[in-house]
Structure formats: C-alpha cells, structure tokens
Design a protein around this motif. Structure first.
Motif, PDB file in Angstrom:
ATOM      1  N   LEU A 140       5.968  58.805   6.812  1.00  0.00           N
ATOM      2  CA  LEU A 140       6.906  58.565   7.779  1.00  0.00           C
ATOM      3  C   LEU A 140       8.097  58.720   7.087  1.00  0.00           C
ATOM      4  CD1 LEU A 140       5.174  56.266  10.399  1.00  0.00           C
ATOM      5  CD2 LEU A 140       5.741  58.572  10.738  1.00  0.00           C
ATOM      6  N   GLU A 141       8.367  57.852   5.901  1.00  0.00           N
ATOM      7  CA  GLU A 141       9.517  57.834   5.292  1.00  0.00           C
ATOM      8  C   GLU A 141       9.996  59.226   4.768  1.00  0.00           C
ATOM      9  OE1 GLU A 141      13.020  56.666   3.749  1.00  0.00           O
ATOM     10  OE2 GLU A 141      11.677  55.425   5.280  1.00  0.00           O
ATOM     11  N   ASP A 142       9.137  59.857   4.057  1.00  0.00           N
ATOM     12  CA  ASP A 142       9.452  61.056   3.607  1.00  0.00           C
ATOM     13  C   ASP A 142       9.652  62.241   4.581  1.00  0.00           C
ATOM     14  OD1 ASP A 142       8.747  60.072   1.000  1.00  0.00           O
ATOM     15  OD2 ASP A 142       6.803  61.093   0.758  1.00  0.00           O
ATOM     16  N   GLY A 143       9.178  62.137   5.599  1.00  0.00           N
ATOM     17  CA  GLY A 143       9.427  63.301   6.684  1.00  0.00           C
ATOM     18  C   GLY A 143      10.298  63.106   7.806  1.00  0.00           C
ATOM     19  N   LEU A 144      10.709  61.761   8.095  1.00  0.00           N
ATOM     20  CA  LEU A 144      11.599  61.158   9.196  1.00  0.00           C
ATOM     21  C   LEU A 144      13.026  60.532   8.597  1.00  0.00           C
ATOM     22  CD1 LEU A 144       8.728  60.387  11.771  1.00  0.00           C
ATOM     23  CD2 LEU A 144      10.093  62.571  11.362  1.00  0.00           C
ATOM     24  N   GLY A 145      12.661  59.778   7.518  1.00  0.00           N
ATOM     25  CA  GLY A 145      13.648  58.879   7.299  1.00  0.00           C
ATOM     26  C   GLY A 145      14.926  59.327   6.947  1.00  0.00           C
ATOM     27  N   ALA A 146      15.241  60.572   6.292  1.00  0.00           N
ATOM     28  CA  ALA A 146      16.281  61.136   5.848  1.00  0.00           C
ATOM     29  C   ALA A 146      17.336  61.336   7.195  1.00  0.00           C
ATOM     30  CB  ALA A 146      16.218  62.424   5.108  1.00  0.00           C
ATOM     31  N   ASP A 147      16.550  61.931   8.057  1.00  0.00           N
ATOM     32  CA  ASP A 147      17.372  62.572   9.232  1.00  0.00           C
ATOM     33  C   ASP A 147      17.214  61.503  10.217  1.00  0.00           C
ATOM     34  OD1 ASP A 147      17.789  64.851   8.145  1.00  0.00           O
ATOM     35  OD2 ASP A 147      15.755  65.867   8.932  1.00  0.00           O
ATOM     36  N   ALA A 206      13.408  58.709  13.614  1.00  0.00           N
ATOM     37  CA  ALA A 206      12.519  57.638  14.532  1.00  0.00           C
ATOM     38  C   ALA A 206      12.326  56.343  13.796  1.00  0.00           C
ATOM     39  CB  ALA A 206      11.050  58.154  14.427  1.00  0.00           C
ATOM     40  N   GLN A 207      11.668  55.313  14.231  1.00  0.00           N
ATOM     41  CA  GLN A 207      11.728  54.012  13.613  1.00  0.00           C
ATOM     42  C   GLN A 207      10.185  53.809  13.652  1.00  0.00           C
ATOM     43  OE1 GLN A 207      14.440  51.869  15.888  1.00  0.00           O
ATOM     44  NE2 GLN A 207      15.889  51.818  14.121  1.00  0.00           N
ATOM     45  N   TRP A 208       9.757  52.870  12.556  1.00  0.00           N
ATOM     46  CA  TRP A 208       8.455  52.539  12.657  1.00  0.00           C
ATOM     47  C   TRP A 208       8.296  51.021  11.983  1.00  0.00           C
ATOM     48  CZ3 TRP A 208      10.370  56.507  10.404  1.00  0.00           C
ATOM     49  CH2 TRP A 208      10.714  56.640   8.903  1.00  0.00           C
ATOM     50  N   THR A 209       7.201  50.615  12.338  1.00  0.00           N
ATOM     51  CA  THR A 209       6.861  48.996  11.845  1.00  0.00           C
ATOM     52  C   THR A 209       6.042  49.363  10.380  1.00  0.00           C
ATOM     53  OG1 THR A 209       4.912  49.152  12.975  1.00  0.00           O
ATOM     54  CG2 THR A 209       6.770  48.234  14.006  1.00  0.00           C
ATOM     55  N   SER A 210       6.173  48.425   9.610  1.00  0.00           N
ATOM     56  CA  SER A 210       5.621  48.133   8.204  1.00  0.00           C
ATOM     57  C   SER A 210       4.841  46.765   8.306  1.00  0.00           C
ATOM     58  CB  SER A 210       6.587  48.234   7.222  1.00  0.00           C
ATOM     59  OG  SER A 210       5.942  48.357   5.839  1.00  0.00           O
ATOM     60  N   PRO A 211       3.534  46.826   8.878  1.00  0.00           N
ATOM     61  CA  PRO A 211       3.108  45.681   9.101  1.00  0.00           C
ATOM     62  C   PRO A 211       2.360  44.765   7.867  1.00  0.00           C
ATOM     63  CG  PRO A 211       1.556  47.273  10.007  1.00  0.00           C
ATOM     64  CD  PRO A 211       3.051  47.940   9.573  1.00  0.00           C
ATOM     65  N   ASP A 212       2.414  43.643   7.651  1.00  0.00           N
ATOM     66  CA  ASP A 212       1.567  42.877   6.614  1.00  0.00           C
ATOM     67  C   ASP A 212       0.215  42.616   6.789  1.00  0.00           C
ATOM     68  OD1 ASP A 212       3.908  42.433   5.091  1.00  0.00           O
ATOM     69  OD2 ASP A 212       4.677  40.861   6.374  1.00  0.00           O
ATOM     70  N   GLY A 213      -0.159  43.163   8.151  1.00  0.00           N
ATOM     71  CA  GLY A 213      -1.665  42.937   8.394  1.00  0.00           C
ATOM     72  C   GLY A 213      -2.191  43.695   9.640  1.00  0.00           C
ATOM     73  N   GLY A 214      -3.283  43.303  10.191  1.00  0.00           N
ATOM     74  CA  GLY A 214      -3.285  43.955  11.556  1.00  0.00           C
ATOM     75  C   GLY A 214      -4.155  45.406  11.477  1.00  0.00           C
ATOM     76  N   TYR A 215      -4.162  46.174  12.554  1.00  0.00           N
ATOM     77  CA  TYR A 215      -4.754  47.517  12.433  1.00  0.00           C
ATOM     78  C   TYR A 215      -3.929  48.497  12.883  1.00  0.00           C
ATOM     79  CZ  TYR A 215      -9.623  46.780  11.408  1.00  0.00           C
ATOM     80  OH  TYR A 215     -10.838  46.929  10.558  1.00  0.00           O
ATOM     81  N   PHE A 216      -2.644  48.350  13.095  1.00  0.00           N
ATOM     82  CA  PHE A 216      -1.580  49.515  13.710  1.00  0.00           C
ATOM     83  C   PHE A 216      -0.379  49.662  13.248  1.00  0.00           C
ATOM     84  CE2 PHE A 216      -5.109  47.760  16.969  1.00  0.00           C
ATOM     85  CZ  PHE A 216      -5.390  48.931  17.091  1.00  0.00           C
ATOM     86  N   ILE A 217       0.136  50.801  13.495  1.00  0.00           N
ATOM     87  CA  ILE A 217       1.441  50.902  13.043  1.00  0.00           C
ATOM     88  C   ILE A 217       2.195  51.399  14.432  1.00  0.00           C
ATOM     89  CG2 ILE A 217       3.231  52.543  11.807  1.00  0.00           C
ATOM     90  CD1 ILE A 217       1.247  52.703   9.313  1.00  0.00           C
ATOM     91  N   THR A 218       3.357  51.067  14.733  1.00  0.00           N
ATOM     92  CA  THR A 218       4.039  51.561  15.726  1.00  0.00           C
ATOM     93  C   THR A 218       5.056  52.420  15.629  1.00  0.00           C
ATOM     94  OG1 THR A 218       3.579  49.368  17.179  1.00  0.00           O
ATOM     95  CG2 THR A 218       5.363  50.898  17.866  1.00  0.00           C
ATOM     96  N   LEU A 219       5.277  53.566  16.115  1.00  0.00           N
ATOM     97  CA  LEU A 219       6.129  54.623  15.836  1.00  0.00           C
ATOM     98  C   LEU A 219       7.222  54.651  17.088  1.00  0.00           C
ATOM     99  CD1 LEU A 219       7.334  57.098  14.090  1.00  0.00           C
ATOM    100  CD2 LEU A 219       5.606  58.333  15.375  1.00  0.00           C
TER     101      LEU A 219
END
Length: 419
Positions: A323-330, A333-346
């Motif tokens: 996500l960072e490599d493909g979307l960060g520069a432009d 989108a935004q996304w979460t970077s969780p410390d646990g659990g089972y999911f990432i939200t985009l």
C-alpha cells in the motif's frame, strides 16, 4: 490538482498495470478473517489431549456426562485473567461467541435483563453500531429486529457525544464494541473513552455494552496494549451490570472447534445462567478439557499467541508495504497499521470502494463487498474496504496486495479525471 493531461497519463499507466495483473488469471481471496492452516496446525495436540480412559477434569468432573452449565472451572481460571474478569463471573460455552451473543440478545428481547425485567421486544429496540464495524454483529442484530444506528469512531474509540445523544432515546438498548483491535480498523479503545462509556447517561436503565473481546490476545508486536477491566470501570461508574463480555478461542485454537466465553456483572451472570438453564444442560466439557490440558495456564495461551504472530505478522507487513509503495506517494488512499487483530482497513476516495472491489474481482482478487463494514451494507461514503491477510500464503498475500493497489490506482484516476 494535476492537469487533465497528467491525469490521463496516470490513468493510462494505471489501466495498463491493471490489465497486466488481470492477465495472470489468479484466484486469490482476502475476504474473511480466517486462520491459515499453519495457524490451525499449532493446536494439533488438542486432538489427542483427551483419551477414552482419561476424561476427568483436574477437579474430578466426568466431562462425558451432563451438567456443568458454567463450564469447567479450570478453563475459566485460565482465561479469566486474560479477559480481566473474575473466574466466578465467567461462563465457558461451545465453539462460537456469536452464539452467546445471539442467546443473550434473545433472552433480553423475551425476558428483559438482570436489572430491568421489561422485555426489550415489547417495544422499539435499537443498537448503536460504531463504524466501520463487524458485519456479523450487524447481521445478527438485524435478524433479531433491532434498528441499527451508526456511531463514528476516532483513534480512541466511538465518539461519545454522538453515542450519548442517541442514547437519550429509551429504545436504544446498547452498543456493539470490539474494544481491542477493532474489526476492521484495528483501533483499541482507550481507558479514558471506556470510562466515558461506562458512566454515560442513558434513557434505558439497562443500556448494555456488547463488549466483544474477539482479539484480546491477538497481538502482532511485543509491545502492545492490555485488556481493560471494563467490569470494574462500569462498577466504579455506578453501572455494575452494563457490560456483557464475549470472547472465544476461534482464532486461537481451532476456529470451528474452540470454546466461547460470556462474562458480566454478578447479577448479569446469574441472569444468563438462569436463562441458559432453560435451553441447555451443559457445554461440551470434553472439548473444554482439551483446552485446559493444551494450555495449562494463562501463560500457555500467551506463548501460543506469539506463535500465531510469527505466522501472520509478515502478511500484514506485506500488505502495508504494498500500500505504501503503490499508493503513498500519490496519496490516493489511507490505511490502518494495526498492532493486532485480523484486519487492515483501506479508505479510498469517496465513491469508489465498490468500483475497486469490482475491478479486483474481475482481476482474480476476491475482496469483502464494499459496505460490509456498515449496518445494512450501506457505507454512505462508499470508501471503506476491509482487508483480511491471514488465510492465504505470504506469496498470495503479496500478489493480492499488489493487485489491490492496481485496482485502487485505476479507480482513483478514473474518478479524478471525471472531475
């Protein structure tokens, strides 16, 4: 904003990248938060933990027979400190905490609660739903006739002012909440926010926090938050029966053959026990004994979960890197970077989540439907996508994440160029 010619060039690049990915003919699935086979293998010894000539618990209970509605005390003593509840206020059941949720809500609809015997089902009944949230919570409540009211969240948990405003309606009976590593954002509620919920004035005298601690021990990193003692916080606020706590080992041992837990204030546990006694004779104590022998103590659970983290943490990092490599520069989108659990939200640009999901499906990457993170499947901003990286192999996760990036880029530049 970029000039139209620049946007067209970027759209052309994104379209070419998407077509190249789609041409691979892949079939990848990152829809649901299932444990990978390697995670299930970690608990293989469960299958031989109880033999036909050794079915007695440490306390002498013959686990083959009826009874023991509370569940084995030894199992409850293992999980009580992890869940921050007294063992005598913890019930152990079958394989699904969702079943405990359905039972508790049904009992309340039919018989009222421990502190108000007026059945919820005799009048309008509504539940507050922090969003983005867990689709099965919403589906269950909707199936029981609850009206679902959305509550926004920030990094500390549900927005209290909005929750309190809606709770001025006596038909609002409670709130769903995943306090640790919320599904799907990974947010962990702060103690300050939990104290506010515990003390919040409500019109319904038996307003209830449906505290689904599904990921309370599912840490990805060594440094992690600790579970909150919500029962004590509620008692201190003068609402000792406000929280109903749910948990299970579904993503700890075997997802289809674990054990579940229910906890609450003393009166609530008595209420739950009495109602359960009308519909059940006792849980599967043989399976509970398997778990007692497999874990031995609370430290055994924590050691086991560190093995889980070794398997799934690299998959989370693969998604975040893509996500960072493909979307960060432009900044598409935004996304979460969780410390646990089972999911990432985009979180995409508004209005394109369904387009991203459609593009991904056509390219061989199956995603959770857009809107699944909101009641009734309706995301008003159409911009939230849940990513579940645990089930596929690491290589599959890497491929799926790159494909997802291609879809987001294409849908984003389509929208930008359209104005």
């Amino acid at each position: 904003m970029s000039a139209p010619s620049d946007l067209q060039s970027k759209l052309d690049e994104a379209s070419a990248a998407y077509e190249e990915f789609a041409s691979r003919g892949l079939a990848l699935d990152i829809t649901r938060g299932k444990p990978a086979p390697e995670q299930l293998d970690l608990a293989a010894d469960l299958l031989t933990a109880v033999s036909d000539d050794d079915c007695f618990s440490p306390g002498g209970v013959d686990t083959r027979n009826y009874g023991g509605l509370d569940g084995l005390i030894e199992l409850r003593e293992i999980f009580a400190p992890l869940l921050k509840v007294p063992a005598e206020q913890l019930l152990a059941g079958g394989n699904a905490s969702l079943t405990f949720m359905a039972q508790a809500l049904t009992f309340a609809l039919m018989h009222g609660t421990a502190i108000d015997d007026r059945p919820w089902g005799q009048g309008p009944h509504k539940l507050l739903c922090p969003v983005p949230g867990y689709d099965r919570h919403f589906t269950l409540a909707e199936s029981l006739g609850f009206e679902l009211l959305t509550i926004p969240m920030d990094d500390e948990g549900p927005i209290i002012s909005e929750a309190q405003r809606l709770a001025e309606d006596p038909a609002v009976k409670g709130m769903w909440l995943v306090p640790m590593y919320s599904n799907p954002t990974g947010i962990t509620i702060t103690e300050a926010r939990a104290r506010e919920l515990a003390a919040m004035p409500t019109a319904a005298p038996d307003f209830t926090l449906l505290w689904d601690n599904a990921y309370g021990v599912h840490h990805l990193r060594e440094n992690h938050p600790d579970n909150l003692d919500i029962l004590s916080l509620c008692a201190e606020a003068g609402h000792p029966e406000r929280a109903w706590i749910f948990a299970s080992t579904s993503k700890i041992t075997h997802a289809g053959a674990g054990v579940s837990f229910f906890a609450g204030g003393p009166a609530t546990v008595d209420w739950m026990r009495a109602n359960l006694g009308n519909v059940a004779i006792g849980p599967d104590k043989i399976n509970q004994l398997r778990h007692v022998r497999f874990f031995s103590d609370s430290a055994g659970v924590e050691a086991h979960m560190r093995k889980h983290a070794e398997i799934i943490a690299p998959k989370f990092e693969a998604v975040l890197t893509a996500l960072e490599d493909g979307l960060g520069a432009d900044e598409l989108a935004q996304w979460t970077s969780p410390d646990g659990g089972y999911f990432i939200t985009l979180t995409t640009m508004e209005g394109i989540a369904d387009r991203v999901v459609k593009l991904a499906g056509e390219a061989g990457v199956k995603l959770t439907p857009a809107g699944a993170t909101h009641p009734y499947g309706l995301d008003p901003h159409n911009n939230v996508i849940r990513i579940a990286p645990t089930m596929p192999t690491l290589n599959e996760v890497e491929l799926a994440a790159k494909g997802l990036v291609a879809c987001v880029r294409l849908a984003s530049y389509e929208k930008l160029l359209a104005g």
